[in-house]
Design an enzyme around this catalytic site. Structure first.
Site, PDB file in Angstrom:
ATOM      1  CG  HIS A  46      27.376  38.743  43.338  1.00 48.67           C
ATOM      2  ND1 HIS A  46      27.245  37.375  43.242  1.00 48.67           N
ATOM      3  CD2 HIS A  46      26.123  39.219  43.542  1.00 48.67           C
ATOM      4  CE1 HIS A  46      25.970  37.036  43.397  1.00 48.67           C
ATOM      5  NE2 HIS A  46      25.272  38.137  43.577  1.00 48.67           N
ATOM      6  CD  GLU A  68      30.523  35.227  42.186  1.00 48.13           C
ATOM      7  OE1 GLU A  68      30.112  36.208  42.807  1.00 48.13           O
ATOM      8  OE2 GLU A  68      29.846  34.623  41.335  1.00 48.13           O
ATOM      9  CG  ASN A 405      62.393  56.616  32.467  1.00 49.55           C
ATOM     10  OD1 ASN A 405      62.445  55.559  31.844  1.00 49.55           O
ATOM     11  ND2 ASN A 405      62.491  57.792  31.876  1.00 49.55           N
TER      12      ASN A 405
END
Length: 679
Positions: A46, A68, A405
């Protein structure tokens, strides 16, 4: 002094909101029933939408509005956030970021595809909803009084702050049917009217089963600039919506016909929220004064000025010590105290909690876990540990390589973990802790550990060591940091090219840090990065070798001992006996090619990096020195034993010794000496 570009301010604020949104979405995948996480994500969306529209980012506002709207069913609790929905929401977040940071490169086709995916997840529910409402028609009619009566009174300056009450009313109408009546009693005559002030108030009757928190969320960003009165419709006498507020004011007598005990809460309910709203702005105002947003360049410039001040203070102290004027000495001591305090304050202002860096890797672990099909739990600790902002920026890339890794090579797949009696879900821990004048950052996994035999075989294959050469496991593991070294069988998008761990080592050493590597077969691997707190000003030990003076970073110094006659006689061995332990030492005169004959009483400074100890033989130890680090020019980039330079109080320069490089040099010389003795 130039002011910042408003759009740049918006980009900075949006970056913080993206971190909040991403964190809420990732947590939502772990706790899908947590209502507060949904509200947190919605508040961030918002704010981005409203601020984007305010600063002219219309595409951002439009896309965020669609995002939204599609996510509204999650907020209402009508659908649960699945991992697939969270993945699409994260992709939507990335697209919004692209619209803000590089709007010309953001392809609208990608945005449309993301919105289509969002609608695909929520559309089945939307199709079912009308059927459910028909089935549940009787209960709806019974709960018809559900709703709220609101009085909205905004501060007169709200329009000047960029907020539009009509937009807020539109958002309020999304919660349910509304009947809005403007109150014009406060509008002055035309000649007294200020066009930028807001004089209107609004009475709103909202027919919705939403709770009070949902209404507060609509006005959360202007709650300090308004007075909001809320009364449940169930406590309001049935009347025309236009008369809603007069009924609220006369409410104590109206509900008495329905319930005798109702007048007391009815009268208290509208009175309590305004008092709470009057207290909250004060607390918010106090919090607003506590922090100020400052450009990083200004902090860097301030640090440079403080460094110059420290150098000037050192020169003043040296001149005062050479003279006999007590008043000058008193002033020099006072300036030294003030300069030290200013230095500490400035360095403290540059310190940033490392948690701001740790938060970035949650998304990395989430995406790698999904792409590799390995369930991984990501745990962090020590987020409040502070580092210089420059260190934080330099540390990001090495940690990315280490975490990639750990997941790709360290964590086994689910079948292998189950077969070895482990939990199906792997675990990556990222820790930070203070250790003296250093910060230790550790990446730990509970995977299979390092395959020492495989690393050795790869090193022999590349000709890095001779077949059958005697080497410890620790020495073999160091080949992982060799450029181009990789034990991956195939080249993928994540690994196989051998350009990860060497980058980690080079970056950490440039930061005057070191790396410790430990592993247990079948249990996992720990990689610990030892880092100084800052790269700007350090405490150093000032020494003399011949006519030159040099600085050794004080955190690396363990102790200082005198070079005895026995040590001098063992000139061919270069080993120092320190309480029964043999420590290799380097004669700085030999390394630096200093002419002349050394003095009779040479000193040895014992330094350490990780588990390795080395002695440095110097002619004199002058003492402690606040060292302002200056970078060397590119012409000296091949001189590896120096990490920088500083200016002394008398205006001369002193080079800063690179402890890591000196330790590596001592190790190589010791190994050559042992090999020659063995031969």
């Amino acid at each position: 002094m130039s002011s910042m570009d408003p759009t740049e301010i918006f980009r900075q604020e949006a970056s913080e909101l993206f971190e909040t949104l991403e964190g809420a979405l990732l947590d939502l995948g772990l706790r899908p029933d947590d209502r507060e996480l949904v509200d947190s994500a919605f508040r961030a969306l918002h704010t981005i939408k409203g601020s984007g529209a305010m600063f002219g980012f219309d595409k951002v506002a439009a896309f965020t509005h669609e995002f939204e709207t599609a996510f509204e069913l999650v907020r209402k609790g009508e659908i649960k956030p699945t991992q697939e929905l969270i993945a699409v929401a994260l992709a939507a977040k990335d697209y919004i970021r692209a619209l803000i940071e590089a709007p010309d490169d953001a392809d609208s086709i990608i945005g449309d595809a993301i919105l289509d995916d969002l609608k695909r997840f929520v559309s089945p529910v939307e199709q079912v909803l009308p059927v459910e409402s028909n089935v549940d028609a009787p209960p709806v009619s019974e709960s018809r009084p559900a709703g709220w009566q609101l009085r909205l009174e905004f501060e007169s300056h709200i329009l000047r702050n960029g907020s539009n009450p009509l937009d807020l009313l539109d958002d309020l109408c999304k919660l349910g049917p509304c009947f809005v009546v403007p109150v014009t009693d406060g509008v002055p005559l035309l000649d007294e009217l200020e066009p930028e002030d807001c004089y209107l108030k609004w009475d709103v009757t909202l027919h919705s089963g939403c709770d009070k928190d949902a209404i507060d969320d609509v006005f959360m960003f202007v709650q300090d600039e308004m007075k909001l009165t809320l009364v449940p419709l169930a406590q309001v006498e049935r009347a025309a919506p236009a008369l809603a507020l007069p009924v609220v004011e006369a409410e104590p007598a109206a509900p008495a016909a329905v319930l005798a005990a109702a007048p007391v809460p009815a009268a208290a309910e509208p009175a309590t929220p305004p008092e709470r709203k009057r207290e909250e702005p004060k607390r918010t105002e106090e919090r607003g004064i506590a922090t100020v947003r400052v450009q990083a360049e200004r902090l860097d410039e301030l640090m440079d000025r403080v460094g110059e001040l420290v150098i000037a203070q050192a020169r003043l102290s040296q001149l005062a010590a050479a003279g006999s004027d007590l008043s000058i000495k008193m002033i020099a001591e006072e300036i030294e105290r003030l300069a030290g305090s200013l230095r500490d304050t400035t360095m403290g202002a540059r310190m940033v909690p490392i948690g701001s860096l740790f938060g970035r890797f949650r998304r990395l672990v989430h995406d790698l876990s999904r792409d590799l099909g390995k369930p991984v739990e990501f745990v962090t600790s020590g987020e409040d540990t502070e580092l210089d902002k420059t260190m934080i920026e330099c540390l990001a890339d090495p940690l990315v390589h280490l975490i990639r890794n750990a997941i790709d090579h360290g964590i086994e797949d689910s079948e292998a973990r189950t077969a070895s009696g482990k939990t199906e879900q792997g675990r990556i821990e990222l820790q930070a802790v203070h250790s003296g004048a250093q910060v230790l950052v550790t990446v730990k996994d509970n995977g299979g550990g390092l395959n020492t035999a495989r690393i050795r075989a790869k090193a022999e294959e590349q000709g890095l060591i001779a077949p059958g050469a005697a080497m410890s496991d620790h020495e073999i593991h160091q080949f992982l940091f060799h450029p181009g070294f990789s034990t991956a069988q195939t080249i993928s998008a994540l690994s196989g090219r051998g350009v990860g761990m060497d980058v980690v080592k080079r970056t950490i050493e440039n930061m005057r840090g070191s790396i410790d590597l430990s592993t247990k077969p079948g249990e996992g691997t720990n990689v610990t990065l030892r880092l100084p707190l800052t790269l700007a000003i350090i405490e150093g030990l000032l020494i003399r070798v011949g006519e030159g003076r040099y600085i050794i970073p004080l955190p690396a110094v363990e102790e200082c001992v005198e070079l005895t006659a026995d040590d001098e006689r063992s000139r061919g061995r270069n080993f120092l006996n320190v309480r029964g332990n043999l420590v290799p030492f380097l004669r700085l005169r030999d390394i630096l090619d200093v002419p002349g004959v050394p003095g009779q009483h040479q000193k040895t400074i014992i330094i350490s990096t990780g588990e390795t100890r080395v002695g440095l033989v110097a002619d004199q130890i002058i003492g402690n020195h606040q060292t302002v680090i200056k970078s060397l020019s590119k012409l000296h980039s091949d001189v590896t034993i120096f990490s920088g330079a500083t200016i002394l109080g008398d205006g001369t320069a002193a080079l800063i010794l690179d402890v890591v490089q000196l330790v590596a040099l001592a190790q190589s010389r010791a190994e050559k000496q042992q090999m020659s003795e063995a031969a």
